[in-house]
Design a protein around this motif. Structure first.
Motif, PDB file in Angstrom:
ATOM      1  N   GLY A   1      80.309 -42.762  41.652  1.00  0.00           N
ATOM      2  CA  GLY A   1      81.208 -42.698  43.789  1.00  0.00           C
ATOM      3  C   GLY A   1      80.495 -41.857  44.185  1.00  0.00           C
ATOM      4  O   GLY A   1      81.185 -41.832  45.795  1.00  0.00           O
ATOM      5  N   ILE A   2      79.695 -41.202  43.893  1.00  0.00           N
ATOM      6  CA  ILE A   2      79.317 -40.311  45.108  1.00  0.00           C
ATOM      7  C   ILE A   2      77.553 -40.838  46.586  1.00  0.00           C
ATOM      8  O   ILE A   2      77.530 -41.900  45.931  1.00  0.00           O
ATOM      9  CB  ILE A   2      78.573 -38.770  44.248  1.00  0.00           C
ATOM     10  N   SER A   3      77.948 -39.503  46.386  1.00  0.00           N
ATOM     11  CA  SER A   3      77.395 -40.080  48.327  1.00  0.00           C
ATOM     12  C   SER A   3      76.022 -39.679  48.341  1.00  0.00           C
ATOM     13  O   SER A   3      75.309 -39.552  46.898  1.00  0.00           O
ATOM     14  CB  SER A   3      77.434 -39.054  49.658  1.00  0.00           C
ATOM     15  N   ASN A   4      75.328 -40.542  48.796  1.00  0.00           N
ATOM     16  CA  ASN A   4      73.402 -40.345  48.567  1.00  0.00           C
ATOM     17  C   ASN A   4      72.911 -39.012  48.366  1.00  0.00           C
ATOM     18  O   ASN A   4      71.567 -38.520  47.759  1.00  0.00           O
ATOM     19  CB  ASN A   4      72.805 -41.039  49.972  1.00  0.00           C
ATOM     20  N   ALA A   5      73.685 -38.472  49.812  1.00  0.00           N
ATOM     21  CA  ALA A   5      73.089 -36.980  50.386  1.00  0.00           C
ATOM     22  C   ALA A   5      73.934 -36.334  48.523  1.00  0.00           C
ATOM     23  O   ALA A   5      73.060 -35.000  47.844  1.00  0.00           O
ATOM     24  CB  ALA A   5      74.343 -36.331  50.891  1.00  0.00           C
ATOM     25  N   GLU A   6      74.842 -36.722  47.766  1.00  0.00           N
ATOM     26  CA  GLU A   6      75.318 -35.697  46.407  1.00  0.00           C
ATOM     27  C   GLU A   6      73.936 -36.297  45.493  1.00  0.00           C
ATOM     28  O   GLU A   6      73.579 -35.738  45.017  1.00  0.00           O
ATOM     29  CB  GLU A   6      76.812 -36.099  46.105  1.00  0.00           C
ATOM     30  N   ILE A   7      72.979 -37.465  45.424  1.00  0.00           N
ATOM     31  CA  ILE A   7      73.288 -37.687  44.664  1.00  0.00           C
ATOM     32  C   ILE A   7      71.482 -36.997  44.823  1.00  0.00           C
ATOM     33  O   ILE A   7      70.417 -36.738  43.605  1.00  0.00           O
ATOM     34  CB  ILE A   7      72.337 -39.085  44.697  1.00  0.00           C
ATOM     35  N   ALA A   8      70.959 -37.319  46.345  1.00  0.00           N
ATOM     36  CA  ALA A   8      69.630 -36.643  46.547  1.00  0.00           C
ATOM     37  C   ALA A   8      70.059 -34.772  46.240  1.00  0.00           C
ATOM     38  O   ALA A   8      68.748 -34.060  45.075  1.00  0.00           O
ATOM     39  CB  ALA A   8      69.177 -36.038  47.652  1.00  0.00           C
ATOM     40  N   GLU A   9      70.983 -34.079  46.206  1.00  0.00           N
ATOM     41  CA  GLU A   9      70.872 -32.959  45.438  1.00  0.00           C
ATOM     42  C   GLU A   9      71.175 -32.830  44.013  1.00  0.00           C
ATOM     43  O   GLU A   9      70.097 -31.687  43.789  1.00  0.00           O
ATOM     44  CB  GLU A   9      72.426 -32.002  45.944  1.00  0.00           C
ATOM     45  N   GLU A  10      71.623 -33.956  43.595  1.00  0.00           N
ATOM     46  CA  GLU A  10      71.980 -33.958  42.040  1.00  0.00           C
ATOM     47  C   GLU A  10      70.384 -33.909  41.303  1.00  0.00           C
ATOM     48  O   GLU A  10      70.052 -33.051  40.679  1.00  0.00           O
ATOM     49  CB  GLU A  10      72.862 -34.902  41.497  1.00  0.00           C
ATOM     50  N   LEU A  11      69.834 -34.580  41.889  1.00  0.00           N
ATOM     51  CA  LEU A  11      67.930 -35.048  41.678  1.00  0.00           C
ATOM     52  C   LEU A  11      67.481 -34.288  41.678  1.00  0.00           C
ATOM     53  O   LEU A  11      66.315 -34.356  41.622  1.00  0.00           O
ATOM     54  CB  LEU A  11      68.599 -36.518  41.585  1.00  0.00           C
TER      55      LEU A  11
ATOM     56  N   ILE B   1      65.802 -33.997  45.097  1.00  0.00           N
ATOM     57  CA  ILE B   1      64.963 -35.148  45.925  1.00  0.00           C
ATOM     58  C   ILE B   1      66.006 -35.266  46.950  1.00  0.00           C
ATOM     59  O   ILE B   1      66.501 -34.848  47.009  1.00  0.00           O
ATOM     60  CB  ILE B   1      65.235 -37.318  45.067  1.00  0.00           C
ATOM     61  N   SER B   2      64.597 -35.743  47.779  1.00  0.00           N
ATOM     62  CA  SER B   2      65.543 -36.572  49.434  1.00  0.00           C
ATOM     63  C   SER B   2      66.461 -37.848  49.761  1.00  0.00           C
ATOM     64  O   SER B   2      66.154 -38.512  48.803  1.00  0.00           O
ATOM     65  CB  SER B   2      63.846 -36.188  50.223  1.00  0.00           C
ATOM     66  N   PRO B   3      67.491 -37.217  50.784  1.00  0.00           N
ATOM     67  CA  PRO B   3      68.101 -38.507  50.951  1.00  0.00           C
ATOM     68  C   PRO B   3      66.976 -39.484  50.872  1.00  0.00           C
ATOM     69  O   PRO B   3      67.937 -41.147  50.813  1.00  0.00           O
ATOM     70  CB  PRO B   3      68.775 -38.028  52.066  1.00  0.00           C
ATOM     71  N   ARG B   4      66.050 -39.589  51.983  1.00  0.00           N
ATOM     72  CA  ARG B   4      65.160 -40.812  51.752  1.00  0.00           C
ATOM     73  C   ARG B   4      64.578 -41.159  50.981  1.00  0.00           C
ATOM     74  O   ARG B   4      64.556 -42.610  50.477  1.00  0.00           O
ATOM     75  CB  ARG B   4      64.391 -40.690  53.355  1.00  0.00           C
ATOM     76  N   THR B   5      64.492 -40.584  49.861  1.00  0.00           N
ATOM     77  CA  THR B   5      64.026 -40.898  48.436  1.00  0.00           C
ATOM     78  C   THR B   5      64.889 -42.301  47.880  1.00  0.00           C
ATOM     79  O   THR B   5      64.550 -43.053  47.546  1.00  0.00           O
ATOM     80  CB  THR B   5      63.211 -39.984  47.160  1.00  0.00           C
ATOM     81  N   VAL B   6      66.349 -41.294  48.022  1.00  0.00           N
ATOM     82  CA  VAL B   6      67.723 -42.240  47.340  1.00  0.00           C
ATOM     83  C   VAL B   6      67.923 -43.247  48.110  1.00  0.00           C
ATOM     84  O   VAL B   6      67.731 -45.056  47.167  1.00  0.00           O
ATOM     85  CB  VAL B   6      68.448 -41.124  47.601  1.00  0.00           C
ATOM     86  N   GLU B   7      67.485 -43.318  49.447  1.00  0.00           N
ATOM     87  CA  GLU B   7      67.273 -44.924  49.951  1.00  0.00           C
ATOM     88  C   GLU B   7      66.745 -45.360  49.051  1.00  0.00           C
ATOM     89  O   GLU B   7      67.099 -47.067  49.300  1.00  0.00           O
ATOM     90  CB  GLU B   7      67.923 -44.420  51.402  1.00  0.00           C
ATOM     91  N   THR B   8      65.382 -45.366  49.268  1.00  0.00           N
ATOM     92  CA  THR B   8      63.972 -46.557  48.698  1.00  0.00           C
ATOM     93  C   THR B   8      64.235 -46.714  47.539  1.00  0.00           C
ATOM     94  O   THR B   8      64.582 -48.084  47.735  1.00  0.00           O
ATOM     95  CB  THR B   8      62.834 -45.403  48.590  1.00  0.00           C
ATOM     96  N   HIS B   9      64.748 -46.027  46.636  1.00  0.00           N
ATOM     97  CA  HIS B   9      65.321 -46.002  45.444  1.00  0.00           C
ATOM     98  C   HIS B   9      66.411 -47.766  45.391  1.00  0.00           C
ATOM     99  O   HIS B   9      66.393 -48.273  45.119  1.00  0.00           O
ATOM    100  CB  HIS B   9      65.806 -45.170  44.328  1.00  0.00           C
ATOM    101  N   LEU B  10      67.110 -47.125  46.552  1.00  0.00           N
ATOM    102  CA  LEU B  10      68.701 -47.811  46.217  1.00  0.00           C
ATOM    103  C   LEU B  10      68.368 -49.919  47.078  1.00  0.00           C
ATOM    104  O   LEU B  10      68.637 -50.723  46.780  1.00  0.00           O
ATOM    105  CB  LEU B  10      69.706 -47.311  47.503  1.00  0.00           C
ATOM    106  N   THR B  11      67.032 -49.501  48.134  1.00  0.00           N
ATOM    107  CA  THR B  11      66.873 -51.112  48.752  1.00  0.00           C
ATOM    108  C   THR B  11      65.805 -51.552  47.301  1.00  0.00           C
ATOM    109  O   THR B  11      65.836 -52.711  47.024  1.00  0.00           O
ATOM    110  CB  THR B  11      66.088 -50.241  49.694  1.00  0.00           C
ATOM    111  N   ARG B  12      65.043 -50.263  46.677  1.00  0.00           N
ATOM    112  CA  ARG B  12      64.393 -51.302  45.961  1.00  0.00           C
ATOM    113  C   ARG B  12      65.039 -52.018  44.588  1.00  0.00           C
ATOM    114  O   ARG B  12      64.777 -53.354  44.204  1.00  0.00           O
ATOM    115  CB  ARG B  12      63.688 -50.405  44.975  1.00  0.00           C
ATOM    116  N   MET B  13      66.825 -51.272  44.252  1.00  0.00           N
ATOM    117  CA  MET B  13      67.129 -51.976  43.775  1.00  0.00           C
ATOM    118  C   MET B  13      68.277 -53.410  43.843  1.00  0.00           C
ATOM    119  O   MET B  13      68.363 -53.748  43.078  1.00  0.00           O
ATOM    120  CB  MET B  13      68.766 -50.906  42.650  1.00  0.00           C
TER     121      MET B  13
END
Length: 211
Positions: free
Chosen positions: A164-174, A176-188
């Motif tokens: 339940g965490i946000s894209n920004a929090e995922i980016a910080e955890e891993l 990586i950039s928030p844009r990279t997170v969004e790219t992966h989400l789009t692929r999924m």
């Protein structure tokens, strides 16, 4: 037929009198003795310390509270709890066992299954009915298919989305950039054939709740 020596002393906990009557008649075919009946959690709690019970047949959909709340009380009193319910969701089955159930039977099963469940838990063994086992197997298969289709990084992101965490929090955890997170989400979304990221997020959270 169960011998008198192996007969169980049973408390029935279900808010439908007709269901309790049918269960009583069924249990009588194997000499099991229904000691008490309750139609609610509060009524059951009042009865638990008044008699000695071997087995509790427990519905989960009770009026004022969920039957899941009774499971720790039954376990504390060393009463083998067999959940007998219409619920076949893997998350509920898993939670029932975590809370202390020893058996789980759906109301779609044949009557013989319920009797087998009582015989099994009387031996101190866990019992999972065929429909319950099928639901859990399908969940495990679904999880495996998911793991097979996602890359390691996508799986990491999917698991974090499930928390339940946000894209920004995922980016910080891993890192990586928030844009990279969004790219992966789009692929999924494309891989798993969801309509949008919102549906993907709901699915990830639901799957995480079942684990």
């Amino acid at each position: 037929m169960t011998s008198q020596k192996n007969a169980a002393r049973v408390i029935l906990i279900d808010d439908h009198p007709a269901v309790r009557q049918g269960m009583r008649m069924l249990l009588d075919t194997r000499n099991h003795q229904v000691i008490a009946e309750a139609g609610s959690c509060s009524e059951a709690l009042e009865l638990l310390d008044k008699e000695k019970y071997d087995v509790a047949m427990l519905d989960l959909s009770l009026h004022e509270r969920s039957g899941l709340e009774l499971l720790p009380e039954l376990e504390k009193r060393v009463i083998a709890a067999v959940v007998y319910t219409m619920h076949e969701e893997p998350s509920i089955i898993d939670r029932a066992f975590r809370e202390g159930a020893l058996g789980y039977v759906t109301k779609r099963e044949e009557p013989e299954i319920l009797l087998d469940a009582i015989d099994t838990v009387m031996q101190g063994k866990r019992y999972i009915s065929p429909y319950s086992a099928k639901a859990l197997q399908e969940k495990n298969s679904e999880s495996q298919n998911l793991e097979d289709s996602l890359s390691d990084r996508e799986r990491q992101i999917f698991d974090l989305v499930g928390k339940g965490i946000s894209n920004a929090e995922i980016a910080e955890e891993l890192n990586i950039s928030p844009r990279t997170v969004e790219t992966h989400l789009t692929r999924m979304v494309s891989k798993l054939e969801f309509e949008n990221r919102r549906e993907l997020r709901k699915y990830a959270i639901c799957l995480a709740a079942q684990e």
